[in-house]
Design an enzyme around this catalytic site. Sequence first.
Site, mmCIF file in Angstrom:
data_model
loop_
_atom_site.group_PDB
_atom_site.id
_atom_site.type_symbol
_atom_site.label_atom_id
_atom_site.label_comp_id
_atom_site.label_asym_id
_atom_site.label_seq_id
_atom_site.Cartn_x
_atom_site.Cartn_y
_atom_site.Cartn_z
ATOM 1 N N ALA A 320 0.793 -1.174 -0.120
ATOM 2 C CA ALA A 320 0.105 -0.052 0.174
ATOM 3 C C ALA A 320 0.774 1.158 -0.061
ATOM 4 O O ALA A 320 0.470 2.276 -0.717
ATOM 5 C CB ALA A 320 -0.733 -0.053 1.235
ATOM 6 N N TRP A 323 2.371 1.834 -3.522
ATOM 7 C CA TRP A 323 1.530 1.987 -4.407
ATOM 8 C C TRP A 323 1.392 3.586 -4.593
ATOM 9 O O TRP A 323 0.960 4.094 -5.579
ATOM 10 C CB TRP A 323 -0.003 1.623 -3.990
ATOM 11 N N HIS A 324 1.583 4.255 -3.358
ATOM 12 C CA HIS A 324 1.584 5.743 -3.421
ATOM 13 C C HIS A 324 2.537 6.385 -4.409
ATOM 14 O O HIS A 324 2.388 7.462 -4.689
ATOM 15 C CB HIS A 324 1.571 6.386 -2.006
ATOM 16 N N GLY A 325 3.591 5.854 -4.383
ATOM 17 C CA GLY A 325 4.693 6.284 -5.068
ATOM 18 C C GLY A 325 6.073 5.582 -5.276
ATOM 19 O O GLY A 325 6.204 4.591 -4.180
ATOM 20 N N PHE A 484 -0.334 10.084 -7.189
ATOM 21 C CA PHE A 484 -0.242 8.769 -6.737
ATOM 22 C C PHE A 484 -0.662 7.670 -7.809
ATOM 23 O O PHE A 484 -1.041 7.891 -8.754
ATOM 24 C CB PHE A 484 -0.806 8.617 -5.614
#
Lengths: 484, 80
Positions: A320, A323-325, A484
């Site tokens: 997770a 996933w944001h960057g 993102f």
Amino acid sequence: MLFNSYQFIFIFLPIAFGGYFFLNAKNFFLGSKVWIILSSLFFYSWWNINYLPLIVLSILVNFFISQALMKDPQHKKLFLLAGLGFNIGLLGYFKYMDFFIGNINWTLGTDIPLLHLALPLAISFYTLQQIAYLVDSYGGLVKEKNFLDYTIFVTFFPQLIAGPIVHHKEMMPQFASLKNKFLNFDNIALGLFIFSLGLFKKVVIADTFGMWTNAGYAHAEALNLIEAWVTSLSYTFQLYFDFSGYTDMAIGAALLFNIKLPQNFNSPYKATGLIDFWQRWHMTLTRFITTYIFKPFLKALGKVTFEKAMFATIFTMLIAGIWHGAAWTFVFFGILHGLAITINHYWKKTGIHLPVWAAWFITFNFLNFSFVIFRAENMEIAISMFKSMFGMNGLVLSEKYFAFLNSFENGFFVLGDVYPYIDGNSRTTIAILLAFVLVLVFKNSTAFLREFMSTRASLFYGMFLFLIATSFMSRISEFLYFNF
Amino acid sequence: MTRTEINDIIVNEIKKVLENDTMEINAETVIQDIPEWDSLNNVDLEMTLETECGIDFEVGEFEELKTLSDMIDTVGKKVN
């Protein structure tokens, strides 16, 4: 096209809306489907038409694979793996390749050139949504045979760019319902109200905190104690009001078309634990990672034990985070949250109950610290910010209000300008306090949605928010979650 | 398996994981809305049903079941 732009609100949205219901009113349902798809693709291409082929390719491939999966159940596992490979490969290539190359170069001392690919808009969101769709098709939970319907599911513009991350099975019955094809004035009133509320959250609240955040992070190493805390809190509030404001606008815009998008936030800063927080924050992402990562991973580990579940939790939160960057800050953010959730589970097992205020205080401070890592461009800046928050650059109190303390001035504590770098004043302090009241005392937009009544009072309230918000819109700014 | 048997497995498991014997759970109770219920409890319940009833849930299938009676319906279809 940004939701918070004049083009969207006064031109695109009315045309998309008018055309859709005009075609439906003429019983030209096929036409209205095509209309909403073209509108959505236009909306998407407004930013950069170069990304259009990529999303079209993604839709075509995923639809093709889902059809093959249904027609040839004997090889469905193969098709699923191919589909997952395609989606993860596409996301990996555009989002993580340079991060990967950079780390290879750093560890091996090589000099492989970076690709410098720009992140295609919305790819993180439409990829997740289609992965969920493929897995659901594999399990026989959805059966989509109509290409236009599938395209609407992926591209429907209110949720295309940054969620909520929707499931095929919760969306398509709504589009299919005959009742939903005609104007519903209750939904229009409700939609406009929630849209206005979201617009206000974004352009008035989030963007105001955003100015202090940006200025503060640009000088993380120099901030005094109070200024550093105000900077970090500004970001914590900016992030929530920005993303939940965006989500409200998405929910509002979708309601105009009689489509109910799922709830994405439930007063997250009222959380009294990290498990609680993730049940209230970006809820559709939590739903996705729990269903499609955490559970399958945990089941794959064999007989479930508490320790294995904790390991799966940390692994899931790591994903997770990434996933944001593509950056070490996000890796670290994910692991930190995974660990915190684990501690929360262990704590629950002890059966000891903290007073609510203490549980809230610990949770909120953990969040605020972790968002420093989330926001900082790199770990050095995050560390500088932490140092400043712990008073490494001293404490400054306002000369105006604390002059009576002048005999205590020393190397650590001085009187002077509290907010030299973020260009703040006493209104900055008041804004932070008000934001606490807003997130802790006020009802959230979902509660507003549930209890909404089309009365004159709500009309005035909605108009008031809308007018204030539109008057702030000259300072256009993107949504944080678009990165993102 | 009868509905009552499935019902008992679910209710007992919920009471066990939450260590609460006195809670009221009826057919219309939305499981996710039970206070203190979290995703870990949910996996627990799903796996217990899989083992005790000898069934398999597809990925994403169990999450769709909201109320106790939804769960009983789906499990009932799978075992019989």
